[in-house]
Every structure is written in structure tokens, then in C-alpha cells.
Design a protein around this motif. Structure first.
Motif, PDB file in Angstrom:
ATOM      1  N   THR A 134       0.833  -1.197   0.000  1.00  0.00           N
ATOM      2  CA  THR A 134       0.000   0.000   0.000  1.00  0.00           C
ATOM      3  C   THR A 134       0.871   1.251   0.000  1.00  0.00           C
ATOM      4  O   THR A 134       2.036   1.220   0.381  1.00  0.00           O
ATOM      5  N   GLU A 135       0.273   2.338  -0.414  1.00  0.00           N
ATOM      6  CA  GLU A 135       0.976   3.620  -0.415  1.00  0.00           C
ATOM      7  C   GLU A 135       1.252   4.057   1.019  1.00  0.00           C
ATOM      8  O   GLU A 135       2.309   4.632   1.309  1.00  0.00           O
ATOM      9  N   GLU A 136       0.316   3.749   1.929  1.00  0.00           N
ATOM     10  CA  GLU A 136       0.491   4.122   3.335  1.00  0.00           C
ATOM     11  C   GLU A 136       1.728   3.441   3.926  1.00  0.00           C
ATOM     12  O   GLU A 136       2.502   4.063   4.655  1.00  0.00           O
ATOM     13  N   TYR A 137       1.900   2.150   3.596  1.00  0.00           N
ATOM     14  CA  TYR A 137       3.067   1.413   4.087  1.00  0.00           C
ATOM     15  C   TYR A 137       4.346   2.063   3.573  1.00  0.00           C
ATOM     16  O   TYR A 137       5.310   2.256   4.327  1.00  0.00           O
ATOM     17  N   GLU A 138       4.362   2.429   2.296  1.00  0.00           N
ATOM     18  CA  GLU A 138       5.550   3.039   1.700  1.00  0.00           C
ATOM     19  C   GLU A 138       5.849   4.390   2.347  1.00  0.00           C
ATOM     20  O   GLU A 138       7.004   4.714   2.620  1.00  0.00           O
ATOM     21  N   LEU A 139       4.802   5.181   2.609  1.00  0.00           N
ATOM     22  CA  LEU A 139       4.997   6.475   3.267  1.00  0.00           C
ATOM     23  C   LEU A 139       5.541   6.291   4.682  1.00  0.00           C
ATOM     24  O   LEU A 139       6.426   7.035   5.121  1.00  0.00           O
ATOM     25  N   GLU A 140       5.006   5.308   5.399  1.00  0.00           N
ATOM     26  CA  GLU A 140       5.502   5.008   6.745  1.00  0.00           C
ATOM     27  C   GLU A 140       6.964   4.583   6.699  1.00  0.00           C
ATOM     28  O   GLU A 140       7.751   4.963   7.560  1.00  0.00           O
ATOM     29  N   PHE A 141       7.318   3.776   5.695  1.00  0.00           N
ATOM     30  CA  PHE A 141       8.709   3.344   5.565  1.00  0.00           C
ATOM     31  C   PHE A 141       9.607   4.539   5.299  1.00  0.00           C
ATOM     32  O   PHE A 141      10.683   4.661   5.911  1.00  0.00           O
ATOM     33  N   GLN A 142       9.209   5.419   4.390  1.00  0.00           N
ATOM     34  CA  GLN A 142      10.027   6.594   4.068  1.00  0.00           C
ATOM     35  C   GLN A 142      10.229   7.463   5.309  1.00  0.00           C
ATOM     36  O   GLN A 142      11.338   7.937   5.577  1.00  0.00           O
ATOM     37  N   LYS A 143       9.160   7.656   6.065  1.00  0.00           N
ATOM     38  CA  LYS A 143       9.221   8.457   7.283  1.00  0.00           C
ATOM     39  C   LYS A 143      10.163   7.808   8.300  1.00  0.00           C
ATOM     40  O   LYS A 143      11.021   8.477   8.890  1.00  0.00           O
ATOM     41  N   TRP A 144      10.013   6.493   8.501  1.00  0.00           N
ATOM     42  CA  TRP A 144      10.870   5.759   9.431  1.00  0.00           C
ATOM     43  C   TRP A 144      12.325   5.807   8.962  1.00  0.00           C
ATOM     44  O   TRP A 144      13.233   5.996   9.771  1.00  0.00           O
ATOM     45  N   ASN A 145      12.545   5.634   7.673  1.00  0.00           N
ATOM     46  CA  ASN A 145      13.894   5.620   7.121  1.00  0.00           C
ATOM     47  C   ASN A 145      14.581   6.981   7.308  1.00  0.00           C
ATOM     48  O   ASN A 145      15.758   7.041   7.657  1.00  0.00           O
ATOM     49  N   ARG A 146      13.834   8.064   7.078  1.00  0.00           N
ATOM     50  CA  ARG A 146      14.409   9.401   7.297  1.00  0.00           C
ATOM     51  C   ARG A 146      14.788   9.593   8.762  1.00  0.00           C
ATOM     52  O   ARG A 146      15.868  10.103   9.066  1.00  0.00           O
ATOM     53  N   ARG A 147      13.895   9.185   9.669  1.00  0.00           N
ATOM     54  CA  ARG A 147      14.192   9.280  11.107  1.00  0.00           C
ATOM     55  C   ARG A 147      15.418   8.451  11.457  1.00  0.00           C
ATOM     56  O   ARG A 147      16.289   8.895  12.216  1.00  0.00           O
ATOM     57  N   HIS A 148      15.481   7.248  10.904  1.00  0.00           N
ATOM     58  CA  HIS A 148      16.599   6.337  11.162  1.00  0.00           C
ATOM     59  C   HIS A 148      17.909   6.944  10.652  1.00  0.00           C
ATOM     60  O   HIS A 148      18.932   6.901  11.351  1.00  0.00           O
ATOM     61  N   GLN A 149      17.905   7.505   9.441  1.00  0.00           N
ATOM     62  CA  GLN A 149      19.099   8.120   8.865  1.00  0.00           C
ATOM     63  C   GLN A 149      19.518   9.356   9.665  1.00  0.00           C
ATOM     64  O   GLN A 149      20.709   9.588   9.878  1.00  0.00           O
ATOM     65  N   LEU A 150      18.538  10.143  10.101  1.00  0.00           N
ATOM     66  CA  LEU A 150      18.834  11.329  10.896  1.00  0.00           C
ATOM     67  C   LEU A 150      19.468  10.932  12.225  1.00  0.00           C
ATOM     68  O   LEU A 150      20.464  11.540  12.655  1.00  0.00           O
ATOM     69  N   LYS A 151      18.921   9.914  12.851  1.00  0.00           N
ATOM     70  CA  LYS A 151      19.468   9.424  14.113  1.00  0.00           C
ATOM     71  C   LYS A 151      20.901   8.907  13.915  1.00  0.00           C
ATOM     72  O   LYS A 151      21.788   9.182  14.723  1.00  0.00           O
ATOM     73  N   LYS A 152      21.124   8.196  12.821  1.00  0.00           N
ATOM     74  CA  LYS A 152      22.449   7.665  12.506  1.00  0.00           C
ATOM     75  C   LYS A 152      23.443   8.808  12.275  1.00  0.00           C
ATOM     76  O   LYS A 152      24.568   8.781  12.790  1.00  0.00           O
ATOM     77  N   SER A 153      23.025   9.830  11.532  1.00  0.00           N
ATOM     78  CA  SER A 153      23.896  10.987  11.273  1.00  0.00           C
ATOM     79  C   SER A 153      24.209  11.728  12.565  1.00  0.00           C
ATOM     80  O   SER A 153      25.354  12.138  12.791  1.00  0.00           O
ATOM     81  N   PHE A 154      23.208  11.890  13.410  1.00  0.00           N
ATOM     82  CA  PHE A 154      23.411  12.581  14.681  1.00  0.00           C
ATOM     83  C   PHE A 154      24.394  11.811  15.558  1.00  0.00           C
ATOM     84  O   PHE A 154      25.291  12.407  16.161  1.00  0.00           O
ATOM     85  N   ASN A 155      24.239  10.489  15.629  1.00  0.00           N
ATOM     86  CA  ASN A 155      25.149   9.673  16.430  1.00  0.00           C
ATOM     87  C   ASN A 155      26.575   9.739  15.900  1.00  0.00           C
ATOM     88  O   ASN A 155      27.530   9.796  16.673  1.00  0.00           O
ATOM     89  N   THR A 156      26.737   9.752  14.576  1.00  0.00           N
ATOM     90  CA  THR A 156      28.063   9.867  13.970  1.00  0.00           C
ATOM     91  C   THR A 156      28.681  11.215  14.314  1.00  0.00           C
ATOM     92  O   THR A 156      29.854  11.293  14.703  1.00  0.00           O
TER      93      THR A 156
END
Length: 167
Positions: A134-156
């Protein structure tokens, strides 16, 4: 007339060749339970007349795809964990309501309504959680992925800052 003249000429599309080779390589790898080295990959590419540049581009694209696959698996695990947590919350609340109803009149009456609503909510939540097309699942994944990448960048960034301060 030579016997080879009677044989029909076989021809395959690029997709057919990919599927046939994929099946053959999969069988060979599972029969011998081995992996292929980078040199073997280069040799196969040479035999198929694939340039080293094209092979490098394809390998880079494959690495990116594998990273995406790993991210999606991590996201699925995260969603499953969240879903199980919600089921636990619904179970605790409904068990409490059923106990209060039962102790209050030695029967279960009104507590069935919140239980049915909870079962409906869990069913809908499960449907939305595990329906990945579903499109909703894809949007949730994109949102989660951005948060995950931001958290990873912040930790680095934070670890670099700590190294500079301590170093």
C-alpha cells in the motif's frame, strides 16, 4: 542433410536468459553449498562479454538495493514489535475490564463491548501493519527511514565531537 539441420534454432529474450542463468547458478550454488568469489563473478562477466565498467555499475546498484532490502527488513521487524506491543496493551486493558465486570456482578456483560471493539482495532491494525503493498506502508517506511538516517547521522556527528573533545 546433416542431423543438426533438423534442430529448431532456439532464441531467448534477455529476461529468459536472466531467469535461466539465475536458476542454473542457484542450483549450482545449492548443490555445492558454496559462494562465488569476485574473480569468478568477473570471469562470468567476461564470458558474457560484459565490460568491467558495466559490471562495476551493476555491482554498485546491487549494493544499494541490498541496503534498501536490509532497511525494509529492519522496518518490518520494527512494525511487528510495535504491533505485538499494542496487542499486549489491548490484552491487559481488556483483561482488567473483564475482571471488573465479572467481580461486579459475577457475570460478564458490558465488558464484551470494549473487547469486541479492541478485537476490531487489532484486526484493522494487523491488516494495515502487514499489508506491504500500500501507499500508506511506503509512506511510513520513508518516514521511518528518514528518522533512522537522521538518528544515525546525529550519532556519527556526536561520536566525532566526543573524539575531538577527548582527543
Amino acid at each position: 542433410m546433416a542431423p543438426s539441420d533438423n534442430k529448431p534454432i532456439r532464441s531467448y529474450t534477455q529476461e529468459d536468459i536472466q531467469q535461466i542463468l539465475h536458476l542454473a547458478i542457484t542450483r549450482q550454488a545449492s548443490d555445492q553449498e558454496k559462494e562465488f568469489s569476485y574473480e569468478q563473478l568477473r570471469e562470468i562477466a567476461r564470458e558474457l562479454e560484459i565490460s568491467p565498467e558495466l559490471l562495476n555499475l551493476a555491482e554498485g546498484e546491487w549494493i544499494v538495493q541490498q541496503g534498501d532490502v536490509q532497511q525494509r527488513l529492519a522496518f518490518s521487524k520494527y512494525r511487528q514489535k510495535q504491533f505485538h506491543k499494542r496487542i499486549g496493551n489491548y490484552t491487559i486493558v481488556n483483561a482488567f475490564l473483564l475482571m471488573v465486570d465479572f467481580v461486579g456482578g459475577w457475570s460478564i456483560s458490558w465488558a464484551l463491548y470494549p473487547l469486541l471493539i479492541s478485537v476490531l482495532a487489532v484486526g484493522l491494525d494487523g491488516w494495515n501493519n502487514f499489508n506491504k503493498n500500500t501507499e500508506e506502508y511506503e509512506l511510513e517506511f520513508q518516514k521511518w527511514n528518514r528518522r533512522h538516517q537522521l538518528k544515525k547521522s546525529f550519532n556519527t556527528l556526536l561520536s566525532k565531537f566526543i573524539r575531538i573533545v577527548n582527543g
